[in-house]
Write an enzyme that holds these catalytic residues in place. Structure first.
Site, PDB file in Angstrom:
ATOM      1  N   HIS A  82      -1.598   3.478 -11.494  1.00 54.35           N
ATOM      2  CA  HIS A  82      -0.898   2.640 -10.520  1.00 54.35           C
ATOM      3  C   HIS A  82      -0.817   3.366  -9.197  1.00 54.35           C
ATOM      4  CE1 HIS A  82       1.815  -0.384  -8.946  1.00 54.35           C
ATOM      5  NE2 HIS A  82       2.452   0.621  -8.371  1.00 54.35           N
ATOM      6  N   ASP A 161      11.616  -8.966 -12.808  1.00 58.01           N
ATOM      7  CA  ASP A 161      11.288  -8.177 -11.609  1.00 58.01           C
ATOM      8  C   ASP A 161      10.817  -9.102 -10.487  1.00 58.01           C
ATOM      9  OD1 ASP A 161      10.468  -5.849  -9.964  1.00 58.01           O
ATOM     10  OD2 ASP A 161       8.496  -6.704 -10.318  1.00 58.01           O
ATOM     11  N   ARG A 168      15.118  -9.096  -3.136  1.00 52.71           N
ATOM     12  CA  ARG A 168      15.156  -7.828  -2.374  1.00 52.71           C
ATOM     13  C   ARG A 168      14.405  -7.972  -1.059  1.00 52.71           C
ATOM     14  NH1 ARG A 168      12.337  -3.955  -6.151  1.00 52.71           N
ATOM     15  NH2 ARG A 168      12.565  -2.476  -4.457  1.00 52.71           N
TER      16      ARG A 168
HETATM   17  N1  URA Z   1       5.971  -2.352  -5.559  1.00 51.28           N
HETATM   18  C1  URA Z   1       6.631  -2.937  -6.581  1.00 51.28           C
HETATM   19  O1  URA Z   1       6.027  -3.444  -7.511  1.00 51.28           O
HETATM   20  N2  URA Z   1       7.978  -2.982  -6.531  1.00 51.28           N
HETATM   21  C2  URA Z   1       8.689  -2.430  -5.530  1.00 51.28           C
HETATM   22  O2  URA Z   1       9.898  -2.478  -5.554  1.00 51.28           O
HETATM   23  C3  URA Z   1       7.990  -1.830  -4.469  1.00 51.28           C
HETATM   24  C4  URA Z   1       6.625  -1.796  -4.525  1.00 51.28           C
END
Ligand code: URA
Length: 433
Positions: A82, A161, A168
């Site tokens: 990643h 998420d 966010r």
């Molecule tokens: N990439 C992500 O997947 N999440 C974050 O919070 C910031 C960058």
């Protein structure tokens, strides 16, 4: 349990319990906790941070909120990488065939680009016919036979998420290290690989502008991965300079092909070998030096390039484009960027270079935007290079002629010059194990 009390507790800087974290994440995902309360909690986290325990619990709960890819049939051979995102980062295209040609298994889901950072899935779509969406059966079957498959992220991977990230994004709560760590790791854990290598970027073109924050983010993610029984390590790498010489989708694929054909031997190749070595060392259970040697041999002996062809063909891509890169889409318009002064380039504002590429058509501002696959920048001079006034320092590509002048101005403004010589920038800063 009441959301009000949880917000207050975090506002006072106290540690939330595992039950409280699960209550928040599950409640918000199901729509039982309203945006305004979740926003207040996220802001309190930005100010008061989260402990390793809280961060880990948040990560597991988000990873468990949707589909999880089961790669157990590949045992310890499954490995993922990643990158926290940068400008000109085409490493996945190079590492995937290197690592697969050495016997590891890459079953990878990648994202699309947003803002100034590119996405691997967009880059792969520059190859005519490449299918970024496969059925589960096709995906697994290709990993079994070829050793590698890269597809777009499915909609139901860590949906918690996805929902929290969207909030966010509009409440100025993205840049909190524990929130970033749990967001990234929730998707990595749900993606199923036994071993994970993180490429955490630091610098003007990265989420983390300084090395200390990048190290903290890397350590947090490594700790979460270990708690979850994964093999995991991280490299901190330099994003104060674009990676390699191309920015933009088709242009980056062409550069990646050149590295795999051993026609380019610079910092990009070095980083890819280092990342491949970290992946192979964990997935094959061998030393770093042995892993590096195997990766180098696969690259120099042409096996990695052959594996690239096998992978792209298996996913429907036109492999003739790999042998003959003139078949990639070409932009109708180009503009050479001319150096306005003489001297040593001492700084490249990398985010601004990413923005220039985006303006040319290579990036998106909104998720729905369509990108121009042939648009982007080929860089001719980087930090540490000496240039004279009037030299060509970059070439811009776009299908929309009117974008060229604005991008050229941004590019020129992104560079600083010095009379004194400055060292060329190194890409690899340090490891975090
Ligand atoms: N990439 C992500 O997947 N999440 C974050 O919070 C910031 C960058």
């Amino acid at each position: 349990m009441r959301m009000y009390d949880i917000i207050l507790k975090k506002r006072k800087g106290q540690e939330l319990s595992a039950e409280e974290i699960r209550f928040v994440i599950n409640g918000f995902t199901k729509g039982e906790i309203p945006d305004y309360q979740m926003s207040a909690l996220l802001m309190a986290i930005c100010f008061n941070s989260m402990s390793d325990l809280e961060t880990a619990e948040m990560t597991y709960t988000m990873a468990d909120s949707g589909d999880k890819v089961d790669l157990s049939e590949f045992g310890s051979l499954s490995v993922d990488k990643h990158s926290t995102g940068g400008v000109g980062d085409k490493t996945t295209l190079i590492i995937t065939p290197i690592v697969a040609s050495c016997g590891a298994k890459i079953a990878k889901m990648s994202g699309r680009g947003l803002g100034y950072t590119g996405g691997t899935v967009d880059k792969l779509e520059a190859i005519t016919g490449y299918r970024t969406s496969l059925s589960e059966e096709e995906f697994f079957s290709q990993v079994r036979t070829v050793g590698a498959s890269v597809i777009g992220q499915t909609g139901n991977l860590a949906p918690a998420d996805k929902k929290i990230y969207a909030l966010r994004d509009v409440t100025a709560t993205v840049d909190s290290i524990p929130l970033i760590a749990s967001s990234i790791m929730s998707k990595k854990l749900a993606s199923g690989a036994k071993s994970i290598v993180l490429d955490v970027k630091a610098g003007s073109g990265a989420f983390m502008s300084d090395i200390d924050s990048a190290k903290e983010l890397a350590s947090r993610m490594v700790a979460i991965g270990r708690r979850c029984g994964r093999n995991i390590s991280a490299l901190i790498t330099n994003m104060d300079i674009p990676l390699g010489t191309s920015v933009g989708n088709a242009l980056e694929v062409i550069e990646a092909i050149k590295v795999l054909k051993c026609e380019e031997k610079g910092e990009l190749r070095k980083l890819c070998l280092e990342l491949s070595a970290a992946m192979l060392s964990m997935s094959l259970g061998i030393s770093h030096d042995e892993a590096y040697l195997r990766a180098e041999k696969a690259l120099d002996g042409g096996r990695a390039y052959e594996k690239l062809k096998e992978w792209i063909a298996a996913q429907g891509g036109d492999v003739r484009m790999l042998d003959d890169t003139s078949l990639f889409p070409r932009a109708a318009h180009t503009l050479q960027v001319i150096s306005p002064s003489s001297g040593y380039i001492c700084r490249m504002n990398t985010a601004e270079i990413g923005r220039a590429s985006s303006i040319l058509g290579a990036g998106r501002v909104k998720k729905e935007d369509k990108i121009d696959l042939s648009a982007g920048i080929v860089i001719a001079a980087k930090t540490g290079d000496r240039v004279s006034k009037g030299d060509v320092i970059a070439t811009l590509y776009s299908n929309t002629e009117s974008f060229l002048q604005e991008a050229s101005k941004i590019y020129v403004d992104a560079l600083e010059y010095s009379e004194e010589s400055v060292p060329n920038q190194k890409t690899i800063i340090c490891k975090v194990d």
